[in-house]
Design a protein around this motif. Sequence first.
Motif, PDB file in Angstrom:
ATOM      1  N   THR A  24      -7.163  10.492  -6.995  1.00 34.86           N
ATOM      2  CA  THR A  24      -7.782   9.465  -7.743  1.00 34.86           C
ATOM      3  C   THR A  24      -6.697   8.380  -8.116  1.00 34.86           C
ATOM      4  OG1 THR A  24      -8.988  11.846  -8.676  1.00 34.86           O
ATOM      5  CG2 THR A  24      -9.414   9.255  -9.844  1.00 34.86           C
ATOM      6  N   VAL A  79      -5.667   6.217  -5.284  1.00 35.33           N
ATOM      7  CA  VAL A  79      -6.719   5.374  -5.190  1.00 35.33           C
ATOM      8  C   VAL A  79      -6.735   3.881  -5.518  1.00 35.33           C
ATOM      9  CG1 VAL A  79      -8.578   4.999  -4.370  1.00 35.33           C
ATOM     10  CG2 VAL A  79      -7.736   6.685  -3.427  1.00 35.33           C
ATOM     11  N   ARG A  80      -6.559   4.282  -7.778  1.00 33.39           N
ATOM     12  CA  ARG A  80      -6.980   3.244  -7.830  1.00 33.39           C
ATOM     13  C   ARG A  80      -6.013   2.576  -7.926  1.00 33.39           C
ATOM     14  NH1 ARG A  80      -7.701   6.589 -11.847  1.00 33.39           N
ATOM     15  NH2 ARG A  80      -5.736   6.609 -12.256  1.00 33.39           N
ATOM     16  N   THR A  81      -5.070   3.336  -8.141  1.00 32.76           N
ATOM     17  CA  THR A  81      -3.485   2.425  -7.930  1.00 32.76           C
ATOM     18  C   THR A  81      -3.259   1.344  -6.736  1.00 32.76           C
ATOM     19  OG1 THR A  81      -2.268   3.416  -8.692  1.00 32.76           O
ATOM     20  CG2 THR A  81      -1.021   1.930  -8.356  1.00 32.76           C
ATOM     21  N   ILE A  82      -4.093   2.159  -5.339  1.00 27.97           N
ATOM     22  CA  ILE A  82      -4.073   1.355  -3.909  1.00 27.97           C
ATOM     23  C   ILE A  82      -4.889  -0.427  -4.726  1.00 27.97           C
ATOM     24  CG2 ILE A  82      -4.669   1.107  -1.478  1.00 27.97           C
ATOM     25  CD1 ILE A  82      -2.990   3.937  -1.417  1.00 27.97           C
ATOM     26  N   ILE A  83      -6.277   0.762  -3.979  1.00 26.40           N
ATOM     27  CA  ILE A  83      -7.425  -1.086  -4.762  1.00 26.40           C
ATOM     28  C   ILE A  83      -6.960  -1.553  -5.917  1.00 26.40           C
ATOM     29  CG2 ILE A  83     -10.360  -0.841  -5.868  1.00 26.40           C
ATOM     30  CD1 ILE A  83     -10.338   1.948  -4.302  1.00 26.40           C
ATOM     31  N   GLY A  84      -6.373  -2.065  -6.970  1.00 25.67           N
ATOM     32  CA  GLY A  84      -6.210  -2.367  -7.546  1.00 25.67           C
ATOM     33  C   GLY A  84      -4.710  -3.569  -6.996  1.00 25.67           C
ATOM     34  N   VAL A 128      -4.202  -4.587  -3.581  1.00 22.57           N
ATOM     35  CA  VAL A 128      -4.837  -5.335  -2.702  1.00 22.57           C
ATOM     36  C   VAL A 128      -5.858  -6.071  -2.879  1.00 22.57           C
ATOM     37  CG1 VAL A 128      -6.430  -4.645  -1.040  1.00 22.57           C
ATOM     38  CG2 VAL A 128      -4.188  -2.968  -0.951  1.00 22.57           C
ATOM     39  N   LEU A 129      -6.494  -5.762  -3.760  1.00 17.89           N
ATOM     40  CA  LEU A 129      -7.126  -6.880  -5.119  1.00 17.89           C
ATOM     41  C   LEU A 129      -6.354  -8.170  -5.696  1.00 17.89           C
ATOM     42  CD1 LEU A 129      -9.600  -4.726  -6.858  1.00 17.89           C
ATOM     43  CD2 LEU A 129     -10.305  -6.265  -4.683  1.00 17.89           C
ATOM     44  N   VAL A 183       0.757  -1.049   0.169  1.00 15.30           N
ATOM     45  CA  VAL A 183       0.205  -0.292  -0.345  1.00 15.30           C
ATOM     46  C   VAL A 183       0.616   1.192   0.076  1.00 15.30           C
ATOM     47  CG1 VAL A 183      -1.048   1.190   1.258  1.00 15.30           C
ATOM     48  CG2 VAL A 183      -2.079  -1.575   1.059  1.00 15.30           C
TER      49      VAL A 183
END
Length: 298
Positions: free
Chosen positions: A270, A273-278, A280-281, A250
């Motif tokens: 933006t 957040v987009r990079t972190i969500i991808g 972590v998923l 993260v």
Amino acid sequence: MSLLDMPSRRPPALDSPDTPAASHGGAPPAERPSSPAERPAPPVERSAGPADAHTPPADRDPRTSSRDHAEDRTTRSDRINQLRAGVLGANDGIVSVAGLAVGVAGATTDIRWLLIAGLASLVAGALSMAMGEYVSVSTQRDTDRALIARTRADLAADPAGEHRHLLAALTESGIPDDVVGEVADSMERHDALTAHTRFRHGVEQGTVVSPLSAALASLLSFTLGGIIPLLAILASPPVLRLPATLVAVVVALALLGVVSARLGQADARTATVRTIIGGVLALLVTYGIGAALGVAIG
């Protein structure tokens, strides 16, 4: 007769070139010293000011300025290409190495298998990214060069037809019809090949990117990005491997998102957040698959 009664005699005045003779009558007029205002001002040497520094000489060849601008565009294009490859490589290095290492950690707690899997993923991923970037950019470079060569041949074979194509392209770009002919003629007199390749095809001769620089940037960025989760998972105890790796990923992705947003002059929140969500998923999915396979195999 005493000495006091004798008439006094003055010695005759000596004539000089600068002193008028006494016979011309009276004493010579005294020279009036010149005032500072009447003295001639010394010549002032004119130094080059800021305006002169930016004023091009009259005999400067316009083609020299055009070549300078082309070199600047080439440098900017190559730098942007390296930054794009670097950001993409770092993101892939963080996510792919962390995903594989976490997946293996979900199946086993043996540090040797984690080290083997992490190093294999790091080396294979870095080489794969570099080769993929080299092939991709080489294909783009070959396509641009072929387009430039074809345009040069078409200009030599049918200049009138190519001129009509340029007029159409300039008209589509918004240049009014009453001046588009003059603009096209001026551009073709200056550099016909550059005018046609740039405004008709979006390609310039001097801005063909370098595949080697893109490959090296991708190789180094993938390696640096992949080392972060690998060190986190190897240095943590078995119970904390997943949370420690998640925190490292993260933080790394957040920094990468901020950097990529700044380079692209976009919204940092933006992109981050987009990079972190991808990322972590991807970690959660690979860990779940690894845990399921470990239970099934065990």
